[in-house]
Design a protein around this motif. Structure first.
Motif, PDB file in Angstrom:
ATOM      1  N   ASN A  94       0.843  -1.197   0.000  1.00 36.21           N
ATOM      2  CA  ASN A  94       0.000   0.000   0.000  1.00 36.21           C
ATOM      3  C   ASN A  94       0.878   1.246   0.000  1.00 36.21           C
ATOM      4  OD1 ASN A  94       0.816  -0.172   2.716  1.00 36.21           O
ATOM      5  ND2 ASN A  94      -1.174  -0.913   3.410  1.00 36.21           N
ATOM      6  N   PHE A  95       0.403   2.297   0.634  1.00 31.20           N
ATOM      7  CA  PHE A  95       1.135   3.556   0.636  1.00 31.20           C
ATOM      8  C   PHE A  95       1.126   4.150   2.033  1.00 31.20           C
ATOM      9  CE2 PHE A  95      -0.106   2.977  -3.702  1.00 31.20           C
ATOM     10  CZ  PHE A  95       0.890   3.568  -4.470  1.00 31.20           C
ATOM     11  N   ILE A  96       2.166   4.922   2.327  1.00 40.44           N
ATOM     12  CA  ILE A  96       2.137   5.804   3.486  1.00 40.44           C
ATOM     13  C   ILE A  96       2.325   7.212   2.938  1.00 40.44           C
ATOM     14  CG2 ILE A  96       4.607   5.372   3.969  1.00 40.44           C
ATOM     15  CD1 ILE A  96       3.315   5.822   7.048  1.00 40.44           C
ATOM     16  N   GLY A  97       1.309   8.051   3.086  1.00 44.58           N
ATOM     17  CA  GLY A  97       1.293   9.288   2.333  1.00 44.58           C
ATOM     18  C   GLY A  97       1.248   8.938   0.864  1.00 44.58           C
ATOM     19  N   SER A  98       2.145   9.510   0.087  1.00 44.04           N
ATOM     20  CA  SER A  98       2.226   9.186  -1.331  1.00 44.04           C
ATOM     21  C   SER A  98       3.374   8.230  -1.637  1.00 44.04           C
ATOM     22  CB  SER A  98       2.406  10.471  -2.149  1.00 44.04           C
ATOM     23  OG  SER A  98       3.575  11.167  -1.728  1.00 44.04           O
ATOM     24  N   LEU A  99       4.018   7.693  -0.602  1.00 39.93           N
ATOM     25  CA  LEU A  99       5.162   6.800  -0.791  1.00 39.93           C
ATOM     26  C   LEU A  99       4.722   5.339  -0.758  1.00 39.93           C
ATOM     27  CD1 LEU A  99       7.768   8.500   1.572  1.00 39.93           C
ATOM     28  CD2 LEU A  99       7.550   8.782  -0.905  1.00 39.93           C
ATOM     29  N   PRO A 100       5.245   4.515  -1.664  1.00 43.10           N
ATOM     30  CA  PRO A 100       4.925   3.080  -1.636  1.00 43.10           C
ATOM     31  C   PRO A 100       5.375   2.453  -0.323  1.00 43.10           C
ATOM     32  CG  PRO A 100       6.018   3.682  -3.690  1.00 43.10           C
ATOM     33  CD  PRO A 100       6.138   4.867  -2.778  1.00 43.10           C
ATOM     34  N   GLN A 101       4.564   1.506   0.166  1.00 44.55           N
ATOM     35  CA  GLN A 101       4.875   0.798   1.405  1.00 44.55           C
ATOM     36  C   GLN A 101       4.728  -0.694   1.131  1.00 44.55           C
ATOM     37  OE1 GLN A 101       3.851   1.958   5.777  1.00 44.55           O
ATOM     38  NE2 GLN A 101       2.099   0.770   5.080  1.00 44.55           N
ATOM     39  N   SER A 102       5.853  -1.378   1.065  1.00 42.80           N
ATOM     40  CA  SER A 102       5.849  -2.812   0.787  1.00 42.80           C
ATOM     41  C   SER A 102       5.425  -3.586   2.034  1.00 42.80           C
ATOM     42  CB  SER A 102       7.243  -3.261   0.339  1.00 42.80           C
ATOM     43  OG  SER A 102       7.288  -4.653   0.160  1.00 42.80           O
ATOM     44  N   ASN A 103       4.665  -4.664   1.819  1.00 47.51           N
ATOM     45  CA  ASN A 103       4.166  -5.467   2.942  1.00 47.51           C
ATOM     46  C   ASN A 103       4.397  -6.956   2.725  1.00 47.51           C
ATOM     47  OD1 ASN A 103       3.001  -3.348   4.585  1.00 47.51           O
ATOM     48  ND2 ASN A 103       1.381  -3.178   3.044  1.00 47.51           N
ATOM     49  N   GLN A 104       5.547  -7.319   2.185  1.00 47.47           N
ATOM     50  CA  GLN A 104       5.824  -8.744   2.003  1.00 47.47           C
ATOM     51  C   GLN A 104       5.815  -9.454   3.351  1.00 47.47           C
ATOM     52  OE1 GLN A 104       8.946 -10.056  -0.774  1.00 47.47           O
ATOM     53  NE2 GLN A 104       9.269  -7.888  -1.280  1.00 47.47           N
ATOM     54  N   TRP A 105       5.268 -10.666   3.348  1.00 48.91           N
ATOM     55  CA  TRP A 105       5.180 -11.430   4.592  1.00 48.91           C
ATOM     56  C   TRP A 105       6.575 -11.776   5.107  1.00 48.91           C
ATOM     57  CZ3 TRP A 105       0.703 -11.221   6.832  1.00 48.91           C
ATOM     58  CH2 TRP A 105      -0.481 -11.198   6.082  1.00 48.91           C
ATOM     59  N   ARG A 106       6.788 -11.566   6.398  1.00 51.15           N
ATOM     60  CA  ARG A 106       8.055 -11.902   7.046  1.00 51.15           C
ATOM     61  C   ARG A 106       7.755 -12.630   8.355  1.00 51.15           C
ATOM     62  NH1 ARG A 106      12.371 -10.644   3.458  1.00 51.15           N
ATOM     63  NH2 ARG A 106      11.830  -8.718   2.347  1.00 51.15           N
ATOM     64  N   ASP A 107       8.669 -13.509   8.739  1.00 47.34           N
ATOM     65  CA  ASP A 107       8.432 -14.334   9.927  1.00 47.34           C
ATOM     66  C   ASP A 107       8.731 -13.623  11.238  1.00 47.34           C
ATOM     67  OD1 ASP A 107       7.541 -16.578   8.545  1.00 47.34           O
ATOM     68  OD2 ASP A 107       9.581 -17.315   8.228  1.00 47.34           O
ATOM     69  N   THR A 108       9.587 -12.605  11.206  1.00 47.73           N
ATOM     70  CA  THR A 108       9.944 -11.902  12.445  1.00 47.73           C
ATOM     71  C   THR A 108       9.753 -10.404  12.277  1.00 47.73           C
ATOM     72  OG1 THR A 108      12.276 -11.548  11.898  1.00 47.73           O
ATOM     73  CG2 THR A 108      11.693 -13.667  12.927  1.00 47.73           C
ATOM     74  N   TRP A 109       9.515  -9.743  13.402  1.00 46.38           N
ATOM     75  CA  TRP A 109       9.359  -8.296  13.370  1.00 46.38           C
ATOM     76  C   TRP A 109      10.666  -7.626  12.943  1.00 46.38           C
ATOM     77  CZ3 TRP A 109       6.801  -4.255  12.515  1.00 46.38           C
ATOM     78  CH2 TRP A 109       7.234  -2.988  12.942  1.00 46.38           C
ATOM     79  N   ALA A 110      11.796  -8.110  13.444  1.00 40.40           N
ATOM     80  CA  ALA A 110      13.076  -7.492  13.104  1.00 40.40           C
ATOM     81  C   ALA A 110      13.298  -7.508  11.592  1.00 40.40           C
ATOM     82  CB  ALA A 110      14.219  -8.214  13.822  1.00 40.40           C
ATOM     83  N   LEU A 111      12.994  -8.628  10.959  1.00 43.13           N
ATOM     84  CA  LEU A 111      13.177  -8.729   9.505  1.00 43.13           C
ATOM     85  C   LEU A 111      12.180  -7.841   8.767  1.00 43.13           C
ATOM     86  CD1 LEU A 111      14.826 -10.141   7.310  1.00 43.13           C
ATOM     87  CD2 LEU A 111      13.111 -11.973   7.314  1.00 43.13           C
ATOM     88  N   PHE A 112      10.933  -7.870   9.202  1.00 43.48           N
ATOM     89  CA  PHE A 112       9.911  -7.046   8.539  1.00 43.48           C
ATOM     90  C   PHE A 112      10.240  -5.563   8.670  1.00 43.48           C
ATOM     91  CE2 PHE A 112       6.022  -4.513   8.559  1.00 43.48           C
ATOM     92  CZ  PHE A 112       5.437  -4.908   7.367  1.00 43.48           C
ATOM     93  N   TYR A 113      10.572  -5.124   9.874  1.00 44.69           N
ATOM     94  CA  TYR A 113      10.799  -3.698  10.100  1.00 44.69           C
ATOM     95  C   TYR A 113      12.019  -3.220   9.323  1.00 44.69           C
ATOM     96  CZ  TYR A 113      10.679   0.749  12.640  1.00 44.69           C
ATOM     97  OH  TYR A 113      10.595   2.088  12.971  1.00 44.69           O
TER      98      TYR A 113
END
Length: 287
Positions: free
Chosen positions: A129-148
């Motif tokens: 999706n987007f945050i403001g007008s910037l793309p925001q990727s949301n690929q599934w990750r197993d850990t918060w550290a990796l996702f963040y």
């Protein structure tokens, strides 16, 4: 002024507009209150930029995700689409604003905790999706550290480096911080978060209750929403007490809050420029 092509398009689906009033507040899309001949009222946001259609369609998806959680009021989606001449739009119910009742902040805090109780096996979302007008990727990750690191911090750093807003030392410090995330952030199940929870993204309805708008949703760490709410002055203290009563945060949130705020500061660097660079560097130097 509402574009004639949009007005005609809406009329084709049974929405005949008697009057439209511009609504200020957003810095990305145009918005208007629509008064219809049948006395109905709607809120519409629209734009004709290259990414407008994708932005508004993913916003609609985000609102639907939040609605399904049934934790807090979300504007109902009427329709979303694009006119033949390329104007993307999102039509929502119009929520009449009112005065906050005495229990507003208590209800808001408890409702946010209830929203966060919606969890997922992994961090991410089934669409980006987007945050403001910037793309925001949301690929599934197993850990918060990796996702963040991979889906939030590093992409924003790359944008800022490309624009020469941040330098190689900033990037090195960020990589160092990313290596520490697993030991700093509490291990919790991924929570459904609003994703951009600041004072401009909630309303008070005519009954005096809270309404969430303009989401950047994902299943992420619930402390993200609490940290973002504190970035620009914070909400009423009753809000945080009510949240904590409903679902206490792990000890030490005050010490790690700026780590979550770093993502939003990087977003602000990329959206608004160098004035936010000192705040980013302050966080990076701490960790």
């Amino acid at each position: 002024m509402l574009p004639k092509s949009l007005q005609s398009h809406l009329q084709e689906i049974g929405i005949t507009i008697q009057n439209s009033q511009p609504i200020s507040g957003g810095d990305i899309n145009h918005a208007a209150l629509l008064d219809c001949v049948d006395q109905r009222q709607f809120f519409v946001k629209f734009n004709n930029t290259k990414v407008a259609s994708e932005m508004l369609s993913t916003e609609a998806k985000g609102l639907q995700v939040l609605q399904a959680a049934q934790a807090i009021r979300i504007p109902k989606i009427i329709t979303q689409g694009q006119t033949p001449d390329g104007i993307a739009f999102l039509l929502l119910e119009y929520i009449q604003s009112g005065s906050r009742r005495s229990t507003f902040w208590q209800q808001f805090g408890a409702s946010l905790a209830a929203l966060h109780r919606n969890t997922s096996p992994q961090f991410g979302l089934d669409h980006s999706n987007f945050i403001g007008s910037l793309p925001q990727s949301n690929q599934w990750r197993d850990t918060w550290a990796l996702f963040y690191a991979e889906e939030r911090l590093l992409p924003q750093m790359q944008l800022a480096r490309t624009a020469k807003l941040l330098d190689s030392n900033d990037e090195k410090r960020l990589h160092s911080l990313c290596q520490q995330l697993h030991s700093i952030c509490p291990t919790e199940a991924p929570s459904l978060i609003h994703g951009d929870l600041w004072s401009g993204n909630f309303l008070c309805d005519a009954r005096g209750g809270p309404v969430l708008i303009d989401p950047a949703v994902a299943y992420a760490h619930r402390e993200m929403d609490l940290a973002m709410s504190r970035l620009f002055g914070g909400f009423d203290a009753v809000f945080y007490r009510a949240y904590d009563e409903a679902w206490p945060l792990e000890p030490g949130f005050e010490q790690r809050m700026e780590i979550y705020q770093l993502y939003y500061l990087l977003v602000h660097v990329n959206l608004f420029g160098r004035s936010y660079v000192p705040a980013v560097r302050s966080v990076l130097q701490q960790f």
